[in-house]
Design a protein around this motif. Structure first.
Motif, mmCIF file in Angstrom:
data_model
loop_
_atom_site.group_PDB
_atom_site.id
_atom_site.type_symbol
_atom_site.label_atom_id
_atom_site.label_comp_id
_atom_site.label_asym_id
_atom_site.label_seq_id
_atom_site.Cartn_x
_atom_site.Cartn_y
_atom_site.Cartn_z
ATOM 1 N N SER B 114 -6.763 -4.849 -6.860
ATOM 2 C CA SER B 114 -5.880 -5.629 -5.971
ATOM 3 C C SER B 114 -5.334 -4.765 -4.834
ATOM 4 O O SER B 114 -5.057 -5.277 -3.750
ATOM 5 N N GLN B 117 -8.105 -4.732 -2.262
ATOM 6 C CA GLN B 117 -8.076 -6.018 -1.545
ATOM 7 C C GLN B 117 -6.955 -6.013 -0.500
ATOM 8 O O GLN B 117 -7.141 -6.453 0.641
ATOM 9 N N SER B 130 -13.687 -10.055 -6.839
ATOM 10 C CA SER B 130 -12.510 -10.751 -7.360
ATOM 11 C C SER B 130 -12.770 -11.148 -8.794
ATOM 12 O O SER B 130 -13.799 -11.750 -9.109
#
Lengths: 461, 461
Positions: B114, B117, B130
């Protein structure tokens, strides 16, 4: 060559399965540009994986080396034998299956790229690999060299298009990794070993390849740009606006002018631009053209492009690509030249072009630098052409080659982006490649091919 | 553990760099679902590649085995030590660089997905991997397991997103393959060896990863479908119409009903459908929504979908995905179960679902089959739940597991699509994997890790 091996191979392959007469073998012994000339005592032409395995088994028993050849379009000399048995995959010609729901096609190693493209199209699919030699290059060779070409920006290299591989190992066993799965996490991904290995770990006999939906719209344009620096924000803007840039091909002015001079029936779509960028985007939904046009208008506004011509017809698209694909031929009549195929991180392409040009000019005043290629991938075909009127002896080939590679490596780049090492780049490979990587490669080579019978002159020993 | 090794490691790493007290080490010794429990004499917490290399050098000198752990989210037991030294990469936390022009980010192994991302988003880019555990799973672990997740249909597995790798080899040397090049054909692609190797060939310490333009439009819908057979032409139609299918997630009815029963605050968007497909497409140009809507209308007309709900708000999109991501948790309260993670060619998913269900029902009458997952990749998470009221002894776990894997393999499939082998799937790996592939893996393992100190219980020895 051992006489008993000759007799066993001849018996195994039958009269259509081998050649030894000089006139039959000759076309396989010369590289298409005439740069490498080889010889072989025996040309094996197996017609099935089983026959390839039997040939390799016999050669392994006799500890006799093999060079594998596909369409003979390689650029680094890997496919030209120097006394080894030559195994041609050209009779492995079957398209074993093509499934549009799986988006997968299974073909044998000798199938030519244009045939794979055609088979995919017949099933309403796209096989996206595309390069100048697609009418001759075979799938086995394209895998063994991890071929690139003009659509890498969107679809990746050959490596990215391979789902599975069938290969004959150096002891004659068959590795059957020919699945059409999108996901398979059951251990080391062994197929990767054969991709880009230049035939040194075994012989690829078949492969399953990824297919894609055929894009319903394609947008092709030519932009003139003031400098390579300006091309970077143009590329970035197009990527953001379309998410669909398939090609972004750079051509410096002299690369175009020499080609217009030496190749008939070409047209410069934007005379006077310092450099050109050939842009291609493709998508399956409406809206691509509007997005690309808006981005190009904004790029002109921002000074990233000087001018733009959009292809409105198939003929115009074809014309743009014909100019791009004529560049190599267009430079050949200009005399002695050093041709490099480097890559750097995309952001470093302007710095590379500058540094390499300065280095070449220092080594050979009057040198003409032609630079073109896949800027969207950071891959530039960079050639130094002898100064007009200079004597060949005054052209320091080795020093120029090294200086160009030095510039690429100093910017985090590679001395061979898509052509491979073969024998042509061996010296610079040893000089520039991380010694730990070379040791790892050697450990793998010895583990898989302990008797070193697979393409032993090439890449690693 | 050798006392002198302990002292040398402690001196090397300093007080913050290791733990030996049971309460400190305990969280690293149990798998998050409680399925695997381990032990270690020493938890090493190196904070740099240099420290990892020094730890491995010492362990190599003492021929002492190492298990590497990232975020401890693996599902096959590979990251839980059984007496080895445990090396956690969680302190390798630096984002070394992020370049939007190169579309590349360089991060250390302990950076959580994360965070990658988020760093990409800050640079106006997308890192597309993901999966459910993205708040804990680390890049090192995701590479070592070649993670998949929900966007593989468009962006591929972790393997497809890796540009370069830095890894510490089993003798302590550092393999520096951390380039950000799109093309580099200078020998065997060594980084591939570490991807999906489950820590058996070295320790990934950093990686350069591909970034993408952020898509400007996303289309999310839920379709009810009469049968898996009907889902195939629906998927194919969407691929052709949009060229942009990022996710196509299948859920059978019972998998939804049990989840609605066991997890609070979920909504069934299409009650009564025999199965649901969660569809997501994304693109950067206008026209995606119209193309997808037209395709879905045609699909209803053709009987490929019964009904469709399109997400019109972020909240609806979130709700669709929340249902999908709650499935595993929604099945856990239902008692004993056999969980498989198979793949088959996309076209074979209906046949697999049928054959595996029949085989399970034969072995355990009343069995409840929950089947869901990434149908767009041919990857189904297939679980057999004990019949209500049956005793655990009457539930033939091993036979069911084998029957499910048998069905997948008989259709050209894999016994582990995205979770890996670890120790959980070792028996079936040995049973179903091609013996020649296992021998090749072993040859590579011995060539790179001759003393077998890297994750020696796992995958291959």
């Amino acid at each position: 060559m051992n006489a008993s091996l000759h007799d066993k191979l001849a018996a195994l392959l039958g009269p259509n399965g081998y050649r030894v007469e000089p006139q039959d073998v000759a076309p396989h012994l010369v590289e298409w540009r005439g740069r490498y000339q080889g010889w072989t005592p025996f040309l094996a032409l197996p017609s099935s994986t089983r026959e390839v395995a039997a040939v390799v088994t016999l050669c392994a028993e006799h500890k006799t080396a093999i060079t594998t050849q596909g369409g003979n379009t390689g650029l680094v000399g890997a496919q030209i034998p120097q006394g080894e048995i030559l195994l041609s995959t050209t009779r492995l010609k079957s398209v074993r299956s093509c499934d549009p729901v799986d988006d997968a096609i299974v073909v044998e190693a000798g199938v030519v790229l244009s045939q794979v493209q055609a088979a995919a199209q017949e099933a309403d699919r796209l096989f996206p690999l595309s390069l100048a030699s697609e009418g001759s290059a075979t799938i086995g060779g394209l895998i063994s060299t991890n071929a690139g070409g003009v659509h890498v920006a969107r679809y990746g290299m050959m490596r990215d298009l391979v789902l599975g591989i069938e290969a004959v190992l150096p002891d004659g066993r068959v590795f059957d990794g020919l699945k059409t799965l999108r996901k398979d996490n059951t251990g080391y991904d062994l197929k990767q070993l054969f991709i880009g290995a230049e035939g040194t770990l075994g012989i690829v006999t078949a492969a399953s390849l990824k297919l894609y939906p055929r894009p319903s719209s394609r947008f092709t344009a030519m932009a003139s740009i003031a400098s390579p620096e300006r091309a970077l924000p143009l590329l970035h803007r197009l990527k953001n606006a379309t998410g669909a840039v398939a090609a972004f091909e750079f051509m410096n002015r002299i690369s175009i002018d020499l080609t217009l001079k030496n190749v008939a029936d070409l047209r410069d779509p934007l005379p006077g631009g310092a450099a050109l960028a050939l842009i291609e985007c493709e998508a399956s939904t409406a809206g691509l053209r509007d997005a690309a046009l808006a981005a190009l208008a904004a790029a002109i506004e921002a000074g990233e492009a000087q001018d733009v011509v959009v292809a409105e017809t198939e003929a115009q698209t074809h014309g743009f690509w014909r100019l791009r694909e004529s560049l190599s031929a267009g430079h050949r009549p200009e005399g002695a030249q050093v041709n490099c195929d480097i890559s750097v991180p995309v952001s470093q392409t302007p710095a590379f072009l500058k540094q390499a040009q300065i280095a070449c000019e220092r080594l050979h005043p009057g040198v003409r630098i032609v630079a073109f290629g896949h800027m969207g991938d950071g891959n530039i075909h960079f050639s130094a052409l002898i100064a007009p009127g200079a004597s060949a002896e005054a052209f320091p080939r080795a020093a120029i080659n090294e200086a160009i590679h030095e510039a690429a490596v100093s910017l985090g780049g590679s001395i061979s982006a898509e052509h491979g090492i073969g024998i042509a780049r061996l010296a610079d490979f040893k000089r520039f490649k991380d010694p730990i990587a070379i040791e790892m490669m050697r450990a793998i080579k010895h583990a898989i091919d302990p008797n070193q019978i697979m393409n032993p002159r090439v890449l690693i020993s």
